[in-house]
Design an enzyme around this catalytic site. Structure first.
Site, PDB file in Angstrom:
ATOM      1  N   ASP A 131       0.740  36.878 -52.187  1.00 49.11           N
ATOM      2  CA  ASP A 131      -0.093  35.854 -51.940  1.00 49.11           C
ATOM      3  C   ASP A 131      -1.205  35.950 -52.944  1.00 49.11           C
ATOM      4  O   ASP A 131      -1.908  34.678 -53.057  1.00 49.11           O
ATOM      5  CB  ASP A 131      -0.617  35.804 -50.604  1.00 49.11           C
ATOM      6  CG  ASP A 131      -1.370  34.389 -50.160  1.00 49.11           C
ATOM      7  OD1 ASP A 131      -0.623  33.345 -50.848  1.00 49.11           O
ATOM      8  OD2 ASP A 131      -2.353  34.497 -49.567  1.00 49.11           O
ATOM      9  N   LEU A 134      -6.914  48.737 -42.383  1.00 53.60           N
ATOM     10  CA  LEU A 134      -6.927  48.159 -40.952  1.00 53.60           C
ATOM     11  C   LEU A 134      -8.281  47.904 -40.269  1.00 53.60           C
ATOM     12  O   LEU A 134      -8.862  48.335 -39.478  1.00 53.60           O
ATOM     13  CB  LEU A 134      -6.352  49.408 -40.088  1.00 53.60           C
ATOM     14  CG  LEU A 134      -5.641  49.026 -38.695  1.00 53.60           C
ATOM     15  CD1 LEU A 134      -4.537  48.309 -38.866  1.00 53.60           C
ATOM     16  CD2 LEU A 134      -5.495  50.236 -37.859  1.00 53.60           C
ATOM     17  N   ARG A 144      -6.004  41.524 -52.065  1.00 55.63           N
ATOM     18  CA  ARG A 144      -6.652  40.920 -53.529  1.00 55.63           C
ATOM     19  C   ARG A 144      -5.687  41.510 -54.506  1.00 55.63           C
ATOM     20  O   ARG A 144      -5.039  42.676 -54.254  1.00 55.63           O
ATOM     21  CB  ARG A 144      -7.952  41.521 -53.528  1.00 55.63           C
ATOM     22  CG  ARG A 144      -8.994  40.690 -53.069  1.00 55.63           C
ATOM     23  CD  ARG A 144      -9.524  39.608 -53.665  1.00 55.63           C
ATOM     24  NE  ARG A 144     -10.549  38.578 -53.276  1.00 55.63           N
ATOM     25  CZ  ARG A 144     -10.437  37.902 -52.023  1.00 55.63           C
ATOM     26  NH1 ARG A 144      -9.107  37.604 -51.598  1.00 55.63           N
ATOM     27  NH2 ARG A 144     -11.238  37.194 -51.440  1.00 55.63           N
ATOM     28  N   HIS A 174      -2.182  31.850 -53.054  1.00 55.47           N
ATOM     29  CA  HIS A 174      -3.210  32.410 -52.342  1.00 55.47           C
ATOM     30  C   HIS A 174      -3.363  31.408 -51.267  1.00 55.47           C
ATOM     31  O   HIS A 174      -4.512  30.785 -51.336  1.00 55.47           O
ATOM     32  CB  HIS A 174      -4.359  32.465 -53.362  1.00 55.47           C
ATOM     33  CG  HIS A 174      -5.505  33.183 -52.736  1.00 55.47           C
ATOM     34  ND1 HIS A 174      -6.310  34.191 -53.490  1.00 55.47           N
ATOM     35  CD2 HIS A 174      -5.837  33.468 -51.417  1.00 55.47           C
ATOM     36  CE1 HIS A 174      -7.479  34.622 -52.743  1.00 55.47           C
ATOM     37  NE2 HIS A 174      -7.102  34.357 -51.374  1.00 55.47           N
ATOM     38  N   GLU A 224      -5.732  35.295 -61.021  1.00 59.97           N
ATOM     39  CA  GLU A 224      -5.264  33.705 -60.375  1.00 59.97           C
ATOM     40  C   GLU A 224      -6.004  32.825 -61.221  1.00 59.97           C
ATOM     41  O   GLU A 224      -7.157  33.130 -61.737  1.00 59.97           O
ATOM     42  CB  GLU A 224      -5.655  33.752 -59.199  1.00 59.97           C
ATOM     43  CG  GLU A 224      -4.868  34.913 -58.282  1.00 59.97           C
ATOM     44  CD  GLU A 224      -5.194  34.928 -56.709  1.00 59.97           C
ATOM     45  OE1 GLU A 224      -6.171  34.169 -56.249  1.00 59.97           O
ATOM     46  OE2 GLU A 224      -5.081  35.828 -56.028  1.00 59.97           O
TER      47      GLU A 224
HETATM   48  C1  8YV Z   1      -9.788  31.924 -49.843  1.00 62.60           C
HETATM   49  C2  8YV Z   1      -9.756  34.566 -49.222  1.00 62.60           C
HETATM   50  O1  8YV Z   1      -8.640  31.596 -50.544  1.00 62.60           O
HETATM   51  O2  8YV Z   1     -11.187  34.647 -47.471  1.00 62.60           O
HETATM   52  C3  8YV Z   1     -10.775  35.214 -48.432  1.00 62.60           C
HETATM   53  O3  8YV Z   1     -11.272  36.406 -48.707  1.00 62.60           O
HETATM   54  O4  8YV Z   1      -9.231  35.039 -50.230  1.00 62.60           O
HETATM   55  C4  8YV Z   1      -9.369  33.141 -49.123  1.00 62.60           C
HETATM   56  O5  8YV Z   1      -9.568  32.745 -47.554  1.00 62.60           O
HETATM   57  C5  8YV Z   1     -11.082  32.250 -50.562  1.00 62.60           C
HETATM   58  O6  8YV Z   1     -12.104  32.436 -49.969  1.00 62.60           O
HETATM   59  C6  8YV Z   1     -11.248  31.345 -51.674  1.00 62.60           C
HETATM   60  O7  8YV Z   1     -11.073  29.999 -51.265  1.00 62.60           O
END
Ligand code: 8YV
Length: 320
Positions: free
Chosen positions: A257, A153, A233, A280, A262
């Site tokens: 997502d 949170l 993640r 993602h 990945e």
């Molecule tokens: C982006 C992310 O995909 O900000 C993050 O932690 O996972 C996403 O906004 C990443 O920054 C890579 O492009």
């Protein structure tokens, strides 16, 4: 005075490249046929790095003796070993706040897609089944009356919770500690959260502390009506356990997502009708990615102009 040197090991958005070019000498080592050699040649001049996803670990830091700041594109920085940076006095920055609303919007979209089977429903229309077979089958699950458990949170978790409140959901959470000034119900274990809720929203960061936190035991606790959403993640979920839980009906469905490896998504997951998968895209609008890019530039400019970063991560706080 010569411009500070900034390493750019991977191509970044125009807004970043243009912003950096104005102020710094850029070492765009991705343009070289031999990037490792290009980094070695640039090393002495590099005082900052603009990072997009690649690992910043001891081996990386060892190559750059004059590095002062690592500006990460993204709020999550599990790709950067911030403790090692801290030990060497290197500032690390990320891109919080500017993506909070976008990611929270995506999370709610993914939740509704999953609960109401919206991607399958769209495929039903596009594939001609509506005309050929009739109405799309009624969904077994509904958003109405769900109990939402949020793992993590933080800023994004809270933005998701605010939206979920508007949808009438009862909200629970688990994190390292109970948060002051938060009216949602706290659970001191993830299994307690999963046991109580039928919907689990993962907003936790990656890294060792959260690795495979969601495994077969947690999925079993979530139960047969359970919906798992992961917007944080991929490493937080044991993907093999999830595939098994979705296949056997241990949980009802998942909306994902993010993934463990990945951009590779296991075929077994893709084959499952009760998995909704997105590539993602949590923060992936031009508006928000540009705002993130501007913050990467802003952090580097601020650092070299004033010795202060705009958004330092917790491991490398700004010295007063
Ligand atoms: C982006 C992310 O995909 O900000 C993050 O932690 O996972 C996403 O906004 C990443 O920054 C890579 O492009």
């Amino acid at each position: 005075m010569s411009k500070p040197g900034i390493l750019v090991p991977r191509p970044m958005r125009d807004v970043v490249m243009r912003g950096l070019e104005k102020r710094f000498a850029l070492y765009k080592t991705f343009e070289s046929e031999d990037p490792d050699r290009a980094i070695a040649e640039a090393a002495d001049h590099v005082r900052g790095a603009a990072i997009l996803g690649q690992k910043v670990d001891v081996a990386f830091l060892d190559k750059l003796p004059n590095l002062e700041i690592v500006a990460n594109f993204g709020v999550g920085y599990d790709n950067v070993d911030a403790h090692d940076c801290s030990a060497r006095g290197i500032m690390v920055t990320n891109t919080p706040d500017v993506l909070t609303d976008e990611v929270a919007d995506t999370a709610l979209g993914l939740l509704i897609m999953t609960v109401r089977e919206l991607s399958a429903a769209e495929r039903w229309v596009r594939g001609g089944s509506w005309a050929a077979k009739g109405a799309f089958p009624l969904t077994k699950t509904t958003l109405i009356g769900r109990k939402l458990g949020i793992l993590g949170l933080g800023r994004i978790g809270k933005a998701i919770a605010r939206r979920a409140e508007a949808f009438g959901l009862e909200i629970h959470y688990h994190g390292r500690s109970r948060q002051a000034g938060v009216a949602y119900t706290y659970h001191d274990t993830l299994s307690g959260l999963a046991q109580t809720c039928d919907t689990l929203m993962l907003v936790a960061p990656g890294g060792e502390q959260t690795h495979h936190m969601v495994d077969a035991t947690i999925l079993k606790a979530l139960g047969p009506d359970g919906i798992l959403i992961n917007i944080g993640r991929g490493s937080v979920v044991n993907e093999l356990d999830l595939i098994e839980a979705l296949s056997s009906g241990t949980i009802h469905a998942a909306g994902l997502d993010v993934f463990e490896h990945e951009p590779n998504v296991p075929q077994a997951l893709l084959d499952l009708e009760n998995a909704v998968v997105l590539p993602h895209v949590g923060s992936a609008s031009v508006h928000t990615r540009d705002a993130m890019g501007q913050l990467v530039v802003g952090n580097l400019v601020s650092w070299f102009d004033t010795g202060r970063a705009i958004t330092p991560v917790s491991e490398t706080p700004q010295k007063e």
